[in-house]
Design a protein around this motif. Structure first.
Motif, PDB file in Angstrom:
ATOM      1  N   SER A 114      -8.576 -23.746 -19.695  1.00 29.86           N
ATOM      2  CA  SER A 114      -9.595 -23.006 -20.449  1.00 29.86           C
ATOM      3  C   SER A 114      -9.594 -21.525 -20.085  1.00 29.86           C
ATOM      4  CB  SER A 114     -10.984 -23.601 -20.194  1.00 29.86           C
ATOM      5  OG  SER A 114     -11.390 -23.410 -18.856  1.00 29.86           O
ATOM      6  N   SER A 115      -9.342 -21.214 -18.817  1.00 32.28           N
ATOM      7  CA  SER A 115      -9.307 -19.814 -18.386  1.00 32.28           C
ATOM      8  C   SER A 115      -8.147 -19.059 -19.027  1.00 32.28           C
ATOM      9  CB  SER A 115      -9.204 -19.736 -16.860  1.00 32.28           C
ATOM     10  OG  SER A 115     -10.350 -20.294 -16.251  1.00 32.28           O
ATOM     11  N   SER A 124     -10.090 -26.327 -15.911  1.00 30.68           N
ATOM     12  CA  SER A 124     -10.551 -24.952 -15.684  1.00 30.68           C
ATOM     13  C   SER A 124      -9.423 -23.953 -15.866  1.00 30.68           C
ATOM     14  CB  SER A 124     -11.139 -24.814 -14.275  1.00 30.68           C
ATOM     15  OG  SER A 124     -12.271 -25.636 -14.107  1.00 30.68           O
ATOM     16  N   TYR A 170     -20.307 -18.748 -10.589  1.00 33.89           N
ATOM     17  CA  TYR A 170     -20.020 -18.872 -12.021  1.00 33.89           C
ATOM     18  C   TYR A 170     -21.317 -18.908 -12.827  1.00 33.89           C
ATOM     19  CZ  TYR A 170     -18.730 -21.132 -16.424  1.00 33.89           C
ATOM     20  OH  TYR A 170     -18.588 -21.454 -17.746  1.00 33.89           O
ATOM     21  N   GLU A 193     -14.051 -15.986 -17.369  1.00 34.74           N
ATOM     22  CA  GLU A 193     -14.999 -16.201 -18.454  1.00 34.74           C
ATOM     23  C   GLU A 193     -15.949 -15.036 -18.675  1.00 34.74           C
ATOM     24  OE1 GLU A 193     -16.782 -19.949 -19.155  1.00 34.74           O
ATOM     25  OE2 GLU A 193     -15.039 -21.081 -18.449  1.00 34.74           O
ATOM     26  N   LYS A 211     -12.818 -19.736 -13.170  1.00 37.80           N
ATOM     27  CA  LYS A 211     -13.769 -19.642 -14.280  1.00 37.80           C
ATOM     28  C   LYS A 211     -14.690 -18.438 -14.120  1.00 37.80           C
ATOM     29  CE  LYS A 211     -15.788 -23.320 -15.944  1.00 37.80           C
ATOM     30  NZ  LYS A 211     -15.282 -23.369 -17.336  1.00 37.80           N
ATOM     31  N   THR A 212     -15.105 -18.160 -12.899  1.00 36.46           N
ATOM     32  CA  THR A 212     -16.026 -17.041 -12.660  1.00 36.46           C
ATOM     33  C   THR A 212     -15.431 -15.725 -13.128  1.00 36.46           C
ATOM     34  OG1 THR A 212     -16.995 -18.181 -10.747  1.00 36.46           O
ATOM     35  CG2 THR A 212     -17.347 -15.804 -10.896  1.00 36.46           C
ATOM     36  N   TYR A 246      -9.163 -18.469 -22.587  1.00 39.84           N
ATOM     37  CA  TYR A 246     -10.131 -17.364 -22.661  1.00 39.84           C
ATOM     38  C   TYR A 246      -9.417 -16.020 -22.559  1.00 39.84           C
ATOM     39  CZ  TYR A 246     -14.664 -19.757 -22.544  1.00 39.84           C
ATOM     40  OH  TYR A 246     -15.785 -20.483 -22.877  1.00 39.84           O
ATOM     41  N   TYR A 282     -19.522 -23.626  -8.010  1.00 37.85           N
ATOM     42  CA  TYR A 282     -19.882 -23.039  -9.304  1.00 37.85           C
ATOM     43  C   TYR A 282     -21.134 -22.164  -9.212  1.00 37.85           C
ATOM     44  CZ  TYR A 282     -16.383 -25.613 -11.964  1.00 37.85           C
ATOM     45  OH  TYR A 282     -15.202 -26.080 -12.483  1.00 37.85           O
ATOM     46  N   ARG A 290     -14.143 -24.532 -25.374  1.00 37.83           N
ATOM     47  CA  ARG A 290     -14.993 -25.501 -24.677  1.00 37.83           C
ATOM     48  C   ARG A 290     -14.608 -26.930 -25.057  1.00 37.83           C
ATOM     49  NH1 ARG A 290     -19.826 -22.682 -26.419  1.00 37.83           N
ATOM     50  NH2 ARG A 290     -20.511 -21.151 -24.905  1.00 37.83           N
ATOM     51  N   ASP A 342     -21.635 -28.522 -21.063  1.00 30.48           N
ATOM     52  CA  ASP A 342     -20.629 -28.669 -20.026  1.00 30.48           C
ATOM     53  C   ASP A 342     -20.510 -30.151 -19.652  1.00 30.48           C
ATOM     54  OD1 ASP A 342     -18.927 -28.472 -17.912  1.00 30.48           O
ATOM     55  OD2 ASP A 342     -19.995 -26.844 -16.911  1.00 30.48           O
ATOM     56  N   GLU A 360     -11.424 -27.809 -23.223  1.00 29.79           N
ATOM     57  CA  GLU A 360     -11.684 -28.006 -21.792  1.00 29.79           C
ATOM     58  C   GLU A 360     -12.367 -29.344 -21.535  1.00 29.79           C
ATOM     59  OE1 GLU A 360     -13.913 -25.767 -18.028  1.00 29.79           O
ATOM     60  OE2 GLU A 360     -14.374 -25.178 -20.087  1.00 29.79           O
TER      61      GLU A 360
END
Length: 458
Positions: A369-370, A366, A236, A316, A312-313, A373, A233, A335, A204, A338
């Motif tokens: 990437s979300s 975020s 997460y 992902e 993200k929580t 995903y 976070y 990843r 990360d 991101e």
């Protein structure tokens, strides 16, 4: 404590995570911003480098192979830790920060010593790792608290983390089941080095952004960004990353229809927990910072991080789909995207917007990437993940309604101290639970059953 009263693996994990965030909040409240940054910039640097080693996997298929892997990884980890500790001494820092990097280098060497048994036990008996960390925190925190009250500042933090790593290392090496020779085996060296190099792009990179903000911008700015990251976070790391790792093997054993049903259910449960956490803290961010941390002037940054962490929580959890479909390569590509967006945007926005630009870069990366995903998981599972359940609507509606009610009550009844802040937080939770329970009692029944089943697993 009797054997029957001992916590489960999940219980020890959450005890460890709870003690970890409590310790950071404690240091944030009672240290100056400069002392807080002087301690945590080097500690975060150590965590970043150590995470490379933590991604190495041992081969458990053959006993002889495992012994060679363990011996080789023990030596590789120690040598790597010493080399990185030496490199850390070249990081441009002066005065007290330079001293903190020196102490943190010693912490990194201790971490490298315990990395092999930690990786081994995380695969074979994770409870041993979680219990070791929990016990280490229970010993270190009272000592560091005393030092903080005697005005030892960042020295208290550094000592606490050194004690934590030392106790954990002793606990994990004690009665280790494999005799280690600390001898390198050629084939295993190549295998471990290859894993180590490949792990570089799985890290990360928000750690890098936070560390550079402290070194290049200032201690105050680092403190604001790092504390926002830790708070936002928390769920997460403690729920999403833990559950996707913990349930990975179980999901691989499920039939495909059962897997899809359980994936939707778990996303619902994670949303049920994370939505009120983020929205209640966002509404009360000014008061939380002022009365709980006794800080000022970074509520906007905290709010941005809270929304990034919330997104993200929830999204992902779909990592489970990539594990089941054996397409972790897609997850790794997301990843990379991101991390690239985060670093590029941070550099572009920093000059004009300062740390607000970094917060915005975290949010944008975020969100992107979300979406990736979700889109990739839906394509793999041929399932419309967000539209398949009405409970998401109930959860978000209840969360937004709770936030609006709290905002209105805050205007009528001023929050003047930490006790009234706690009362408002508890009231917000009560309103949210009442609303979601009113909409769907079955959701709570399933959630409670899932939670008990999870916690009771040894």
């Amino acid at each position: 404590m009797g054997r029957n009263a001992e916590l489960s693996s999940v219980g020890y994990f959450y005890l460890w995570r709870f003690l970890e965030i409590i310790s950071i909040l404690f240091f944030g409240r009672f240290l100056s911003r400069s002392d807080f940054a002087i301690a945590f910039i080097p500690i975060l640097t150590v965590s970043f480098f150590a995470s490379f080693l933590g991604l190495v996997k041992l081969d458990f298929k053959k006993e002889d192979k495992l012994k060679r892997m363990c011996s080789t990884f023990s030596l590789f980890s120690l040598v790597t830790g010493v080399v990185i500790a030496f490199i850390m001494q070249m990081i441009p820092a002066s005065g007290q920060l330079n001293f903190s990097f020196m102490v943190s280098s010693a912490i990194l060497i201790v971490i490298s010593l315990k990395m092999m048994p930690e990786v081994f036990y995380l695969k074979t008996s994770p409870k041993k790792v979680y219990r070791a960390y929990s016990n280490a925190y229970l010993v270190a925190l009272p000592i560091s608290a005393i030092l903080v009250f005697f005005k030892y500042g960042h020295y208290a933090v550094l000592l606490a983390y050194f004690i934590i790593q030392l106790i954990t290392a002793y606990s994990l090496w004690k009665n280790f089941p494999i005799k280690i020779s600390f001898r390198p085996y050629k084939e295993e060296v190549r295998e471990i080095f290859s894993q180590f190099v490949n792990s570089a792009l799985k890290i990360d990179f928000i750690y890098v952004v936070l560390i550079l903000s402290g070194i290049l911008i200032g201690f105050r700015e680092f403190s604001f960004l790092f504390m926002s990251y830790v708070i936002a976070y928390f769920l997460y790391k403690s729920i999403t990353l833990f559950l996707t790792s913990y349930l990975r093997e179980k999901f691989l054993e499920m039939g495909y229809d059962v897997f899809k049903y359980n994936l939707i259910r778990i996303i619902e449960y994670v949303a049920l927990l994370s939505v009120p956490f983020a929205l209640i803290l966002a509404v009360l961010s000014n008061e939380f910072i002022a009365y709980f941390l006794t800080w000022r002037n970074f509520s906007e940054i905290l709010v941005v991080f809270l929304f990034a962490g919330l997104i993200k929580t929830i999204t992902e959890v779909t990592r489970l789909a990539f594990f089941v479909e054996l397409r972790t390569d897609i997850m790794n590509n997301i990843r990379y995207i991101e991390s690239t967006i985060l670093i590029v945007l941070s550099l572009l926005l920093l000059e004009n917007f300062g740390i607000y630009g970094i917060a915005l870069a975290v949010l944008v990366s975020s969100v992107v990437s979300s979406l990736l995903y979700l889109g990739s998981a839906e394509k793999l599972t041929r399932l419309d993940i967000l539209a398949v359940s009405r409970d998401y609507v109930y959860i978000f509606f209840s969360g937004i309604a709770t936030a609006l009610i709290l905002g209105l009550l805050k205007e009528w009844f001023a929050i003047t101290n930490v006790f009234s802040l706690i009362f408002f937080i508890l009231m917000g939770i009560a309103v949210y639970v009442a609303l979601t329970y009113l909409f769907n009692t079955e959701l709570y029944r399933r959630f409670v059953q899932f939670s008990f089943n999870l916690v009771e697993e040894k």
